[in-house]
Design a protein around this motif. Structure first.
Motif, PDB file in Angstrom:
ATOM      1  N   ILE A   1      32.121  24.086  42.216  1.00  0.00           N
ATOM      2  CA  ILE A   1      32.902  25.083  42.964  1.00  0.00           C
ATOM      3  C   ILE A   1      33.223  26.276  42.053  1.00  0.00           C
ATOM      4  O   ILE A   1      33.736  26.110  40.943  1.00  0.00           O
ATOM      5  N   ILE A   2      32.908  27.471  42.553  1.00  0.00           N
ATOM      6  CA  ILE A   2      33.277  28.711  41.850  1.00  0.00           C
ATOM      7  C   ILE A   2      34.622  29.146  42.420  1.00  0.00           C
ATOM      8  O   ILE A   2      34.786  29.262  43.639  1.00  0.00           O
ATOM      9  N   VAL A   3      35.592  29.329  41.530  1.00  0.00           N
ATOM     10  CA  VAL A   3      36.975  29.554  41.972  1.00  0.00           C
ATOM     11  C   VAL A   3      37.397  30.985  41.633  1.00  0.00           C
ATOM     12  O   VAL A   3      37.623  31.321  40.473  1.00  0.00           O
ATOM     13  N   CYS A   4      37.526  31.819  42.677  1.00  0.00           N
ATOM     14  CA  CYS A   4      37.868  33.234  42.458  1.00  0.00           C
ATOM     15  C   CYS A   4      39.382  33.418  42.565  1.00  0.00           C
ATOM     16  O   CYS A   4      39.905  33.825  43.625  1.00  0.00           O
ATOM     17  N   THR A   5      40.054  33.097  41.502  1.00  0.00           N
ATOM     18  CA  THR A   5      41.494  33.349  41.413  1.00  0.00           C
ATOM     19  C   THR A   5      41.916  33.230  39.954  1.00  0.00           C
ATOM     20  O   THR A   5      41.070  33.053  39.063  1.00  0.00           O
ATOM     21  N   GLU A   6      43.216  33.287  39.720  1.00  0.00           N
ATOM     22  CA  GLU A   6      43.758  33.192  38.358  1.00  0.00           C
ATOM     23  C   GLU A   6      43.254  31.885  37.711  1.00  0.00           C
ATOM     24  O   GLU A   6      43.257  30.828  38.367  1.00  0.00           O
ATOM     25  N   VAL A   7      42.860  31.964  36.450  1.00  0.00           N
ATOM     26  CA  VAL A   7      42.170  30.811  35.826  1.00  0.00           C
ATOM     27  C   VAL A   7      43.043  29.554  35.660  1.00  0.00           C
ATOM     28  O   VAL A   7      42.516  28.452  35.541  1.00  0.00           O
ATOM     29  N   GLY A   8      44.358  29.724  35.683  1.00  0.00           N
ATOM     30  CA  GLY A   8      45.255  28.564  35.562  1.00  0.00           C
ATOM     31  C   GLY A   8      44.989  27.517  36.633  1.00  0.00           C
ATOM     32  O   GLY A   8      45.229  26.317  36.453  1.00  0.00           O
ATOM     33  N   MET A   9      44.456  27.972  37.754  1.00  0.00           N
ATOM     34  CA  MET A   9      44.153  27.108  38.896  1.00  0.00           C
ATOM     35  C   MET A   9      43.175  25.992  38.533  1.00  0.00           C
ATOM     36  O   MET A   9      43.228  24.889  39.072  1.00  0.00           O
ATOM     37  N   LEU A  10      42.264  26.308  37.596  1.00  0.00           N
ATOM     38  CA  LEU A  10      41.186  25.363  37.306  1.00  0.00           C
ATOM     39  C   LEU A  10      41.689  24.075  36.651  1.00  0.00           C
ATOM     40  O   LEU A  10      41.066  23.030  36.781  1.00  0.00           O
ATOM     41  N   TYR A  11      42.815  24.142  35.967  1.00  0.00           N
ATOM     42  CA  TYR A  11      43.330  22.938  35.301  1.00  0.00           C
ATOM     43  C   TYR A  11      43.649  21.856  36.318  1.00  0.00           C
ATOM     44  O   TYR A  11      43.206  20.715  36.199  1.00  0.00           O
ATOM     45  N   ARG A  12      44.416  22.250  37.350  1.00  0.00           N
ATOM     46  CA  ARG A  12      44.806  21.247  38.363  1.00  0.00           C
ATOM     47  C   ARG A  12      43.579  20.748  39.138  1.00  0.00           C
ATOM     48  O   ARG A  12      43.450  19.559  39.431  1.00  0.00           O
ATOM     49  N   LEU A  13      42.676  21.685  39.470  1.00  0.00           N
ATOM     50  CA  LEU A  13      41.496  21.292  40.252  1.00  0.00           C
ATOM     51  C   LEU A  13      40.662  20.260  39.493  1.00  0.00           C
ATOM     52  O   LEU A  13      40.240  19.247  40.052  1.00  0.00           O
ATOM     53  N   LYS A  14      40.471  20.503  38.202  1.00  0.00           N
ATOM     54  CA  LYS A  14      39.654  19.570  37.398  1.00  0.00           C
ATOM     55  C   LYS A  14      40.388  18.238  37.207  1.00  0.00           C
ATOM     56  O   LYS A  14      39.789  17.168  37.293  1.00  0.00           O
TER      57      LYS A  14
END
Ligand code: 13P
Ligand code: SF4
Length: 311
Positions: A238-251
Motif C-alpha cells: 500500500i502506498i500511503v499519501c499522508t504524513e509519514v507518522g501514519m506508517l508506523y501504526r499501519l505496519k
C-alpha cells in the motif's frame, strides 16, 4: 518503506515513569495517528480527529494529555469543560488552522448571507464558534448533506477537503483558501513514481492532498479510515499519501503488509514536537493547560455537538 522501530532503554525508562505518573494524576493519554512511534506506544487511545473527539467526550479520567496539535486539545477542552486538558508542547499548532480567523470569517460571511458555514475541526475555538457545524476528514460529506435549509456552504479552512467534498454533493461549496503545507508538498509526479516502483500496490490518500494527487489514487480516507482499510484489504502493498507518522501504526497492525510513502519529507513538524520527555514534563508540572473562555466554548461546542450527533 517503513520497516522497524524499537524503543531504546532510555525511552523504556521514561515510559515507566509516565505510566506511574499517569495513574497518580488520573490521566488518559490520547494520541493522534501522526505522532512519533514512541508516543503512539504510550497512547491509551489512538485515532483520527473524529475518534479522538469522541474519546475525549466520553473519557472518565480527570486529566487528558493530548498528544497532537493545539486545535485537537482545544476540541477536547470544549467537549469536556470539567477535565484538565494538557498539551505537552504549547508550540504544537496547525498552520492550516491558523489560515482562518473569526474576524476574517465574519467578513467573508457578509458576501454570502444565505450560506451555512462548515468548519473543518482543524480550526481555532473562535472560528468554530463562528461556524454552524464542524466536520472532520472522515465525515465532511455527511455533514454537508445534513444541512437541509440552504444549498450554499462556506467550507473552511481546507480548500482541498472542500474540493473533494464538492464531488459528492449538489450543494454549492464555497471554499476558503487554506491548505495543509505538509500535504501540499506531495506532487502528482511523486505518486506516479511510487506507483511505478510498486506496480502491485494500492494507493490511499488523505483528502488534504491536492485534487491532482487525489485523481491518481484508489481510495481517499481519513487517517482512521486508512487503519481500517489496511486491515481489511487483501492488498499486500500500500502506498500511503499522508504524513509519514501514519506508517508506523499501519505496519505495526499489519506486519505482513508493506507500506510505502511516496514522499519521505511529508512530515508535519508540529505533530513531531511532542516527545516522551515533554509528556513526562507535562504530567509532572500539569502543563500546558488548554482552556477556552466560556462564551466561545458554548458556541464552539454547539458546532462540535451538531457534528457528533449526525454520525
Ligand atoms: P485525521 O482526522 O484524518 O486524522 O486528520 C487530521 C489531520 O490533521 C490531517 O492532517
Ligand atoms: Fe495541520 Fe497538516 Fe499538520 Fe494536520 S498535517 S496538523 S493539517 S499542518
Amino acid at each position: 518503506m517503513f520497516t522497524k522501530f524499537e524503543l531504546s532503554s532510555e525511552q523504556k525508562k521514561i515510559i515507566k515513569e509516565i505510566k506511574k505518573l499517569k495513574k497518580e494524576r488520573d490521566a488518559v493519554i490520547i494520541v493522534h495517528n501522526y505522532q512519533r512511534p514512541e508516543i503512539q506506544e504510550i497512547g491509551d487511545i489512538l485515532g483520527d480527529s473524529l475518534a479522538l473527539s469522541r474519546a475525549a467526550a466520553k473519557t472518565q479520567q480527570r486529566v487528558i494529555v493530548f498528544c497532537g496539535v493545539h486545535f485537537m486539545a482545544e476540541s477536547a477542552a470544549i467537549l469536556c469543560p470539567d477535565k484538565t486538558v494538557l498539551l505537552p508542547e504549547l508550540e504544537a499548532g496547525c498552520p492550516m488552522a491558523e489560515m482562518v480567523t473569526a474576524k476574517k470569517l465574519h467578513e467573508f460571511k457578509k458576501k454570502y448571507p444565505g450560506a451555512k458555514v462548515v468548519c473543518y475541526v482543524n480550526s481555532s475555538a473562535e472560528v468554530k464558534a463562528a461556524s454552524d457545524i464542524c466536520c472532520t476528514s472522515s465525515n465532511a460529506t455527511k455533514v454537508v448533506q445534513s444541512i437541509k435549509d440552504t444549498n450554499e456552504i462556506i467550507f473552511i479552512p481546507d480548500k482541498n477537503l472542500a474540493h473533494y467534498t464538492s464531488s459528492f454533493t449538489e450543494k454549492k461549496i464555497i471554499p476558503w483558501n487554506g491548505c495543509c503545507p505538509t500535504h501540499h508538498r506531495l506532487k502528482p509526479e511523486d505518486v506516479l513514481k511510487a506507483k511505478e516502483a510498486h506496480p502491485n500496490a494500492t494507493v490511499i490518500a488523505h483528502p488534504e492532498c491536492t485534487p491532482s494527487v487525489l485523481a491518481l489514487v484508489d481510495y481517499v480516507l481519513s487517517t482512521e479510515g486508512m487503519v481500517r482499510y489496511s486491515k481489511e484489504t487483501k492488498a499486500k502493498e500500500i502506498i500511503v499519501c499522508t504524513e509519514v507518522g501514519m506508517l508506523y501504526r499501519l505496519k505495526k497492525e499489519n506486519p505482513n503488509k508493506n507500506f510505502y510513502s511516496p514522499l519521505e519529507e511529508m512530515i508535519c513538524p508540529n505533530m513531531k514536537l511532542n516527545t516522551l520527555e515533554s509528556v513526562l514534563n507535562s504530567l509532572e508540572k500539569m502543563e500546558h493547560v488548554v482552556t477556552v473562555p466560556a462564551d466561545v466554548r458554548e458556541k464552539a461546542k454547539r458546532a462540535l455537538d451538531k457534528m457528533l450527533e449526525i454520525i
